[in-house]
Design a protein around this motif. Structure first.
Motif, PDB file in Angstrom:
ATOM      1  N   ARG A  66       0.824  -1.212   0.000  1.00 31.54           N
ATOM      2  CA  ARG A  66       0.000   0.000   0.000  1.00 31.54           C
ATOM      3  C   ARG A  66       0.852   1.254   0.000  1.00 31.54           C
ATOM      4  O   ARG A  66       0.430   2.307  -0.467  1.00 31.54           O
ATOM      5  N   GLY A  67       2.059   1.153   0.543  1.00 32.17           N
ATOM      6  CA  GLY A  67       2.937   2.313   0.617  1.00 32.17           C
ATOM      7  C   GLY A  67       2.466   3.317   1.647  1.00 32.17           C
ATOM      8  O   GLY A  67       1.368   3.205   2.207  1.00 32.17           O
ATOM      9  N   HIS A  68       3.313   4.296   1.922  1.00 31.66           N
ATOM     10  CA  HIS A  68       2.948   5.365   2.846  1.00 31.66           C
ATOM     11  C   HIS A  68       1.995   6.339   2.164  1.00 31.66           C
ATOM     12  O   HIS A  68       2.174   6.675   0.991  1.00 31.66           O
ATOM     13  N   ARG A  69       0.996   6.790   2.900  1.00 36.35           N
ATOM     14  CA  ARG A  69       0.099   7.808   2.354  1.00 36.35           C
ATOM     15  C   ARG A  69       0.871   9.114   2.173  1.00 36.35           C
ATOM     16  O   ARG A  69       1.769   9.435   2.967  1.00 36.35           O
ATOM     17  N   PRO A  70       0.558   9.887   1.152  1.00 40.48           N
ATOM     18  CA  PRO A  70       1.255  11.161   0.934  1.00 40.48           C
ATOM     19  C   PRO A  70       1.139  12.066   2.155  1.00 40.48           C
ATOM     20  O   PRO A  70       0.080  12.140   2.797  1.00 40.48           O
ATOM     21  N   VAL A  71       2.231  12.750   2.467  1.00 44.51           N
ATOM     22  CA  VAL A  71       2.240  13.644   3.627  1.00 44.51           C
ATOM     23  C   VAL A  71       1.110  14.664   3.541  1.00 44.51           C
ATOM     24  O   VAL A  71       0.435  14.966   4.535  1.00 44.51           O
ATOM     25  N   ALA A  72       0.860  15.182   2.343  1.00 44.45           N
ATOM     26  CA  ALA A  72      -0.176  16.206   2.175  1.00 44.45           C
ATOM     27  C   ALA A  72      -1.564  15.684   2.525  1.00 44.45           C
ATOM     28  O   ALA A  72      -2.464  16.466   2.835  1.00 44.45           O
TER      29      ALA A  72
END
Length: 205
Positions: A185-191
């Motif tokens: 899934r990966g890390h969610r975008p910081v924004a």
């Protein structure tokens, strides 16, 4: 190990070397670091069941095995961990603490609490134990107990009714591990998850 490196290397490890026990002094260090966690009103409404003896660990897995759950190889691999720490929260310790004169409340009304800090603080303590394990070149995984198996867990270890298990840590020396499918899934975008000044929807300028 530098703190930045501990954070960078932190992940949930599910495979352990069954032939490498953790030295008792290191078990003590892991637990003691957990007790340095913050707690609301310094209530310290937590307890930790530390299981190192093979018979105790076998009893834990037997009591918490979810017969109706999936046949997960990751759970089978975690059974090799030489250390299990079950984190338990005690809500009554917080309700009692905040009914004391220096806190200004005159009753134990749970509705005053915007969040269950007894669980949050116990989670903080478990995280410190998890990070301490990483710092000592150990692997660790935090996971929940199946809700239907909590009564069996209580019976197996004589856990008082006021203590609620929020999860458990397996800890041990790492063995060859499989990459969790969840990581795809990966890390969610910081924004998407960090908001400065006001809540911003995705794509909002």
């Amino acid at each position: 190990m530098e703190f930045d490196e501990v954070v960078r290397r932190r992940r949930m490890v599910r495979s352990y070397d069954p032939d490498r026990p953790i030295p008792p002094e290191l078990v003590d260090k892991i637990v003691q670091h957990g007790l340095r966690a913050p707690s609301a009103g310094f209530s310290q409404g937590w307890s930790f069941l530390v299981l190192t003896a093979p018979a105790d660990r076998a009893r834990y897995w037997s009591a918490t095995a979810d017969a109706d759950g999936p046949d997960d190889s990751w759970l089978t691999r975690m059974r090799a961990a030489p250390l299990i720490i079950v984190a338990l929260s005690n809500k009554s310790a917080y309700l009692d603490r905040y009914a004391q004169p220096d806190k200004g409340w005159t009753d134990r009304d749970e509705a005053r609490w915007s969040a269950p800090y007894w669980d949050i603080d116990t989670g903080f303590a478990a995280l410190l134990m998890h990070l301490t394990a990483v710092n000592e070149d150990l692997g660790s995984c935090f996971f929940g107990l199946p809700a239907a198996r909590v009564p069996a867990f209580r019976d197996a270890f004589g856990v008082p009714a006021e203590f609620h298990p929020i999860g458990a840590l397996t800890i041990g020396y790492r063995a060859a591990d499989k990459r969790s499918p969840s990581l795809r899934r990966g890390h969610r975008p910081v924004a998407d998850v960090v908001h400065h000044g006001r809540w911003a929807s995705s794509g909002e300028v």
